[in-house]
Write a protein that holds these residues in place. Structure first.
Motif, mmCIF file in Angstrom:
data_model
loop_
_atom_site.group_PDB
_atom_site.id
_atom_site.type_symbol
_atom_site.label_atom_id
_atom_site.label_comp_id
_atom_site.label_asym_id
_atom_site.label_seq_id
_atom_site.Cartn_x
_atom_site.Cartn_y
_atom_site.Cartn_z
ATOM 1 N N ASP A 113 0.831 -1.194 0.000
ATOM 2 C CA ASP A 113 0.000 0.000 0.000
ATOM 3 C C ASP A 113 0.871 1.251 0.000
ATOM 4 O OD1 ASP A 113 -2.214 -1.711 0.258
ATOM 5 O OD2 ASP A 113 -1.963 -1.739 2.438
ATOM 6 N N SER A 129 0.809 3.605 2.082
ATOM 7 C CA SER A 129 1.274 3.869 3.443
ATOM 8 C C SER A 129 2.467 3.009 3.827
ATOM 9 C CB SER A 129 0.134 3.635 4.438
ATOM 10 O OG SER A 129 -0.289 2.280 4.401
ATOM 11 N N GLU A 130 2.759 1.981 3.020
ATOM 12 C CA GLU A 130 3.877 1.082 3.320
ATOM 13 C C GLU A 130 5.138 1.458 2.551
ATOM 14 O OE1 GLU A 130 1.591 -2.998 4.574
ATOM 15 O OE2 GLU A 130 1.829 -2.616 2.433
ATOM 16 N N THR A 146 -1.561 -2.540 11.621
ATOM 17 C CA THR A 146 -0.905 -2.002 10.435
ATOM 18 C C THR A 146 0.545 -2.453 10.334
ATOM 19 O OG1 THR A 146 -0.306 0.020 11.620
ATOM 20 C CG2 THR A 146 -2.400 0.021 10.417
#
Length: 328
Positions: free
Chosen positions: A82, A84-85, A116
């Motif tokens: 993602d 966010s990763e 997460t």
């Protein structure tokens, strides 16, 4: 292409596999593994083998200009990478006299929350593509390379026992939505440690957060930059205290740090730059122990104190470890 990451527990990832001259080069190299601490920052060095990929004309150009390098880690193990990763939060180029140029990246590993970010082994994906600037100038997108490795994320054992100490309450800060709220705290330290807190909370009752589970390691005689971001474009005060002698109180003359600079971005968010300077360790200041760091954001000059405030603003507590200096 050379990929190098120094990890923990005497582990490192060092991949010297030569890049194939093909349009797309995808390599799964999960047998290359490195162990990293959560809530820490690490350096990734990547050397591009430009002499094997390009003809003589392109080799004379800036190799770093031609590429964009990215790193993702599947932190929640859902099989996807993602946005966010994406772990890169700082990137720089190093010019060398040898064939090929280097990219130095810094990647941040967040704290383990079992949602997460999970403990254990994860896939790390590294990609090298033509940079946007190169594509605009040359219209060439022929080179793409992807490599996957294995990283093991483990928690760092942090001592933050303040049980024998009783600290004063920062007071009763309140927050009006979108006004007096901190949205980012960043402090880099030793041993790959880093406080990287992007928690945002706005309480109309008591805007205080105990974030002492987030810790940083500092050496004496070093000045480390602390950056605090706020969701307010009004004039604010930001002050920081570190209980250096662990007496349970924050001394105004020796344990207080004030911001050096304040600026706003295009969205009118405020940023405060501070320097945390750890003094010489002596009988008064404790070494190899956790110390409480308190951050106070306030609007009123009378609330620029570590305890018993009543104002619009926010208070947060973190942990700072002071290390014993090594001599060689």
């Amino acid at each position: 292409m050379l990929v190098h990451i120094n990890g923990e527990l005497e582990t490192q990832l060092r991949d010297e596999t030569t890049t194939n001259i093909v349009i797309s080069d995808n390599r799964n190299r999960h047998n290359f593994a490195v162990t990293l601490y959560a809530d820490a920052v690490y350096s990734v060095r990547i050397q591009l083998d430009c002499s094997r990929q390009y003809d003589s004309d392109l080799r004379q150009a800036d190799c770093n200009f031609a590429h964009h390098v990215n790193v993702w880690i599947d932190l929640n193990d859902d099989g996807q990478f993602d946005a966010s990763e994406n772990r890169v939060y700082h990137q720089s180029s190093v010019n060398t006299e040898i064939s090929g140029d280097m990219h130095d990246l810094q990647i941040f590993i967040p704290i383990i929350d079992d949602t997460t970010t999970k403990a254990g082994q994860h896939r790390l994906r590294l990609s090298v593509i033509r940079s946007e600037a190169y594509r605009r100038q040359c219209g060439n997108t022929d080179h793409v390379e992807t490599r996957e490795y294995t990283v093991k994320i483990i928690p760092r054992k942090i001592c933050r026992d303040f049980s024998r100490l009783t600290y004063c309450s920062p007071g009763n800060f309140i927050c009006s939505t979108g006004s007096s709220a901190i949205f980012s705290v960043q402090l880099s330290g030793e041993q790959n440690s880093m406080i990287h807190d992007e928690m945002t909370r706005c309480s109309s009752i008591n805007n205080y957060e105990d974030r002492s589970h987030l810790a940083d390691y500092e050496n004496p005689h070093r000045q480390e930059p602390l950056l605090v971001g706020t969701n307010c474009n009004l004039a604010q005060n930001l002050d920081v205290w570190v209980d250096l002698n662990n007496d349970g109180s924050f001394d105004e003359s020796t344990e207080r740090f004030s911001y050096n600079d304040q600026h706003y971005d295009d969205n009118m968010k405020g940023y405060y730059d501070l320097s945390i300077a750890i003094p010489e360790i002596d009988e008064e200041n404790s070494v190899n122990k956790p110390h409480k760091m308190r951050i106070i954001l306030s609007r009123d000059e009378q609330s620029r104190q570590p305890c018993n405030n009543a104002d619009y603003g926010e208070a947060r507590d973190y942990t700072v470890h002071i290390l014993r200096k090594s001599y060689y």
